[in-house]
Design a protein around this motif. Sequence first.
Motif, short mmCIF file in Angstrom:
data_model
loop_
_atom_site.label_atom_id
_atom_site.label_comp_id
_atom_site.label_asym_id
_atom_site.label_seq_id
_atom_site.Cartn_x
_atom_site.Cartn_y
_atom_site.Cartn_z
N TYR A 35 2.84 3.49 -6.45
CA TYR A 35 2.52 2.06 -6.04
C TYR A 35 1.14 1.51 -6.73
O TYR A 35 0.39 2.61 -6.79
CB TYR A 35 2.64 1.94 -4.52
N GLN A 37 -1.96 -1.22 -5.05
CA GLN A 37 -2.42 -1.93 -4.08
C GLN A 37 -3.63 -2.86 -4.57
O GLN A 37 -4.53 -2.19 -4.61
CB GLN A 37 -2.61 -1.32 -2.90
N ILE A 90 -5.75 0.24 -5.50
CA ILE A 90 -5.54 1.48 -4.95
C ILE A 90 -4.25 2.11 -5.42
O ILE A 90 -3.42 1.08 -5.54
CB ILE A 90 -5.65 1.37 -3.59
N LEU A 92 -1.28 4.66 -5.23
CA LEU A 92 -0.65 5.34 -4.07
C LEU A 92 0.70 6.04 -4.85
O LEU A 92 1.68 5.44 -5.57
CB LEU A 92 -0.22 4.68 -2.84
N PHE A 105 3.48 8.74 2.05
CA PHE A 105 2.45 8.39 1.21
C PHE A 105 1.24 9.04 1.00
O PHE A 105 0.86 9.71 2.03
CB PHE A 105 2.02 6.84 1.19
N GLY A 106 0.84 9.37 -0.27
CA GLY A 106 -0.46 10.06 -0.28
C GLY A 106 -1.76 9.21 0.22
O GLY A 106 -1.50 8.01 0.56
N PRO A 107 -2.74 9.84 0.02
CA PRO A 107 -4.06 9.05 0.39
C PRO A 107 -4.55 8.11 -0.49
O PRO A 107 -5.37 7.18 0.00
CB PRO A 107 -5.01 10.20 0.54
#
Lengths: 114, 116
Positions: A35, A37, A90, A92, A105-107
């Motif tokens: 994803y 963001q 960002i 993800l 989700f990852g960080p």
Amino acid sequence: SAVISQKPSRDICQRGTSLTIQCQVDSQVTMMFWYRQQPGQSLTLIATANQGSEATYESGFVIDKFPISRPNLTFSTLTVSNMSPEDSSIYLCSVEDRNQETQYFGPGTRLLVL
Amino acid sequence: AQKVTQAQTEISVVEKEDVTLDCVYETRDTTYYLFWYKQPPSGELVFLIRRNSFDEQNEISGRYSWNFQKSTSSFNFTITASQVVDSAVYFCALSGLYSSASKIIFGSGTRLSIRP
């Protein structure tokens, strides 16, 4: 729930370069997702990555710009190619858990392109 | 087409107040999942709840509660006795029910600020 790590956690890159983001999961998963963001925005799915097959890209995203690898059931990479400031976001990765209850989700990787 | 609308861009309340975050969705699917995720300032996305369209029963988890109204296509989230640590961006989301590669559609998010 699955434990997901991403590398790098953040980076500052120059226009025209490429960055590869790694996503590692502590268990085997069938589906991995990437994803984006953008600043102050919601999350948008870039592509879905199955092990052993080509990634499936969403409308507006192409393989030449965002090549994805999925060499095994615990790892994936996303490359942001020929970066421009508009790619500052960002990124993800997420995985569907074994019982398909939800996506975790990852960080995230915070990318700034100058 | 699937769509999630979070009309409240930002909400600010004083600590200990109750606050409700609204979520309205659109889908042509008869079966689907609804989610809420929390994104604190650190940036990670924290899963809060998943609801399937078969189950309209409201859910409570500590200070959190969710009200699913299929008739109005809403899935609202209430925090009771809010705390400063609740400050975050909250996303409502929607996905299909049966596909193992279900795409999650996110709303635009509501930024919640809890003032001490």
